[in-house]
Enzyme design. Structure first.
Site, mmCIF file in Angstrom:
data_model
loop_
_atom_site.group_PDB
_atom_site.id
_atom_site.type_symbol
_atom_site.label_atom_id
_atom_site.label_comp_id
_atom_site.label_asym_id
_atom_site.label_seq_id
_atom_site.Cartn_x
_atom_site.Cartn_y
_atom_site.Cartn_z
ATOM 1 N N GLY A 12 0.861 -1.213 -0.010
ATOM 2 C CA GLY A 12 0.031 0.158 -0.005
ATOM 3 C C GLY A 12 0.932 1.301 0.086
ATOM 4 O O GLY A 12 1.750 1.412 0.890
ATOM 5 N N SER A 14 1.205 5.098 0.085
ATOM 6 C CA SER A 14 0.091 6.285 0.473
ATOM 7 C C SER A 14 0.746 7.582 -0.101
ATOM 8 O O SER A 14 0.300 8.831 0.052
ATOM 9 C CB SER A 14 0.273 6.265 1.909
ATOM 10 O OG SER A 14 1.533 6.673 2.439
ATOM 11 N N GLY A 16 3.585 8.519 1.588
ATOM 12 C CA GLY A 16 4.382 9.003 2.471
ATOM 13 C C GLY A 16 5.511 8.124 2.427
ATOM 14 O O GLY A 16 5.805 7.305 1.768
ATOM 15 N N MET A 38 -4.454 3.892 -2.566
ATOM 16 C CA MET A 38 -6.098 3.901 -2.159
ATOM 17 C C MET A 38 -6.378 5.117 -2.134
ATOM 18 O O MET A 38 -6.299 5.800 -1.248
ATOM 19 C CB MET A 38 -6.201 3.121 -0.937
ATOM 20 C CG MET A 38 -5.698 1.662 -1.069
ATOM 21 S SD MET A 38 -5.888 0.701 0.732
ATOM 22 C CE MET A 38 -4.159 0.681 1.117
ATOM 23 N N CYS A 103 -10.319 1.693 10.281
ATOM 24 C CA CYS A 103 -9.857 1.792 9.003
ATOM 25 C C CYS A 103 -8.711 0.607 8.441
ATOM 26 O O CYS A 103 -8.798 0.140 7.478
ATOM 27 C CB CYS A 103 -9.047 3.069 9.124
ATOM 28 S SG CYS A 103 -8.909 3.886 7.550
ATOM 29 N N CYS A 200 -8.112 9.308 9.747
ATOM 30 C CA CYS A 200 -7.707 8.211 8.664
ATOM 31 C C CYS A 200 -8.166 8.639 7.220
ATOM 32 O O CYS A 200 -9.296 8.526 7.027
ATOM 33 C CB CYS A 200 -7.863 6.900 8.944
ATOM 34 S SG CYS A 200 -7.335 5.461 7.962
#
Length: 357
Positions: A12, A14, A16, A38, A103, A200
């Site tokens: 995943g 993000s 970041g 996502m 989440c 989140c």
């Protein structure tokens, strides 16, 4: 973890630094790595607080540098149905939910995991500071991250045995400073990007203003436990137990804190002094229980957290009966908040927990 070169893992991404370094580490192991960004929030993508566009650009740039494919996947409906609806109903009921916990259980390790499996992956990876290993019976344990100041096992306690056995946490043995240094060394485009905070997948934004879009504001009276009116609140949903800021109660003496909510009368109960008896709880009950081993631990001695940024507290799990766990602390805990989670630990292992009632 034994790997073959052909093993596919979906990470995943993000946008970041943590998930980016995770992707690079997995690629270095010779795995078939696929990135997924996502998008889970669509209500106000164009306002100043939403960073979806910037985050997706960063995730694509990282995938390009690492040399992996990336897919942009929309889970906005799942997020709204499984996480945000619960988030709003809890606030409306006067509780303080933790959306990060839900989440992880419903989106990052359910909707995302299902999608990864459809891509032919055996496992998923995230940038969480946590780790896993196997116990003597061959079950997967969820462990704290090595960096105690960043450990995120608290937010992962609702993962089931199926979910945690398919999760890989490449940063589990690293400190945040090492992750930053590595990101700069391998020249990740987002190596200096600040960590995200806020709700989140929704991000940082003025909380009262955001909540007021979805729930009606119903002001009322602030009272002491003795019944004396000392001010007016903006709406019970905006306050949490132990809150000190934003009460705007003048006068002499110690600072004021939120100690309770009377939902029937729409009144906020406030007290003076950090160590007021109404702010201290020796015992709690929790429901909506979830255990990493898929079964409750035996009653006995453990440690627990009732909020993320808390030191572990010595406690006894008294019983788990009819879907409710009772926990007694050696030292009364401050501002135990309905809607937040109590999470039990046995040493470095996160056992699971439930929602404080």
């Amino acid at each position: 973890m034994s790997n073959t070169a052909a093993q596919r893992i979906v990470v995943g991404l993000s946008g970041g630094v943590d998930s980016s370094v995770s992707a690079w580490l997995l690629k270095e192991q010779g795995l078939d790595v696929v990135g997924v960004f996502m998008q889970n929030w669509e209500d106000d993508n164009d306002d100043e607080y939403c960073s979806i566009k910037e985050d997706s650009r960063d995730a694509i740039a990282v995938a390009d540098l690492v040399g992996i494919d990336i897919e942009l996947v929309n889970f906005a409906k799942e997020y709204k149905d499984r996480v945000f609806a619960y988030f709003l109903s809890e606030y409306q009921a006067g509780r303080t939910p933790n959306p990060d916990v839900l989440c992880n259980a419903e989106i990052k390790f359910k909707a995302f995991l299902d999608y990864a499996v459809s891509l032919g992956a055996e496992r998923i990876a995230t940038g969480h500071y946590a780790a896993t290993d196997l116990d003597a019976e061959g079950r997967t344990r969820l462990l704290r991250g090595k960096d105690e100041s960043k450990d995120q096992s608290y937010f992962l306690y609702r993962l089931s045995q199926y979910q945690v056995s398919r999760a890989v946490f490449p940063l589990g043995e690293m400190h945040k400073t090492e992750v930053r240094e590595l990101a700069a060394k391998i020249r990740l485009p987002n190596h200096a990007k600040k960590d995200s905070t806020g709700i989140c997948f929704i991000g940082e934004r003025p909380f009262r203003e955001f909540l007021n879009r979805y729930l009606p504001k119903v002001p009322g009276v602030m009272r002491t436990p003795e019944g004396r009116a000392v001010g007016e609140h903006m709406g019970l949903m905006y306050y949490t137990l132990g809150q000190r800021q934003g009460l705007n109660i003048g006068g002499p003496g110690e600072p004021w804190y939120v100690a309770g909510k009377d939902m029937d009368k729409n009144e906020l109960i406030v007290v003076q002094g950090h160590d007021h008896p109404l702010l201290l709880r020796p015992e709690l009950s929790a429901d909506q229980l979830s255990w990493v081993a898929d079964e409750a631990p035996k009653p006995g001695r453990y440690t627990a957290k009732t909020r993320y940024r808390q030191q572990d507290a010595d406690c006894e799990l008294l019983e788990v009966k009819d879907g409710v766990a009772r926990v007694r602390f050696d030292v009364p805990q401050w501002a135990v908040t309905p809607g937040q989670s109590v999470v039990l630990y046995d040493g470095v292992a996160c056992l699971g927990g439930g929602v404080i009632v």
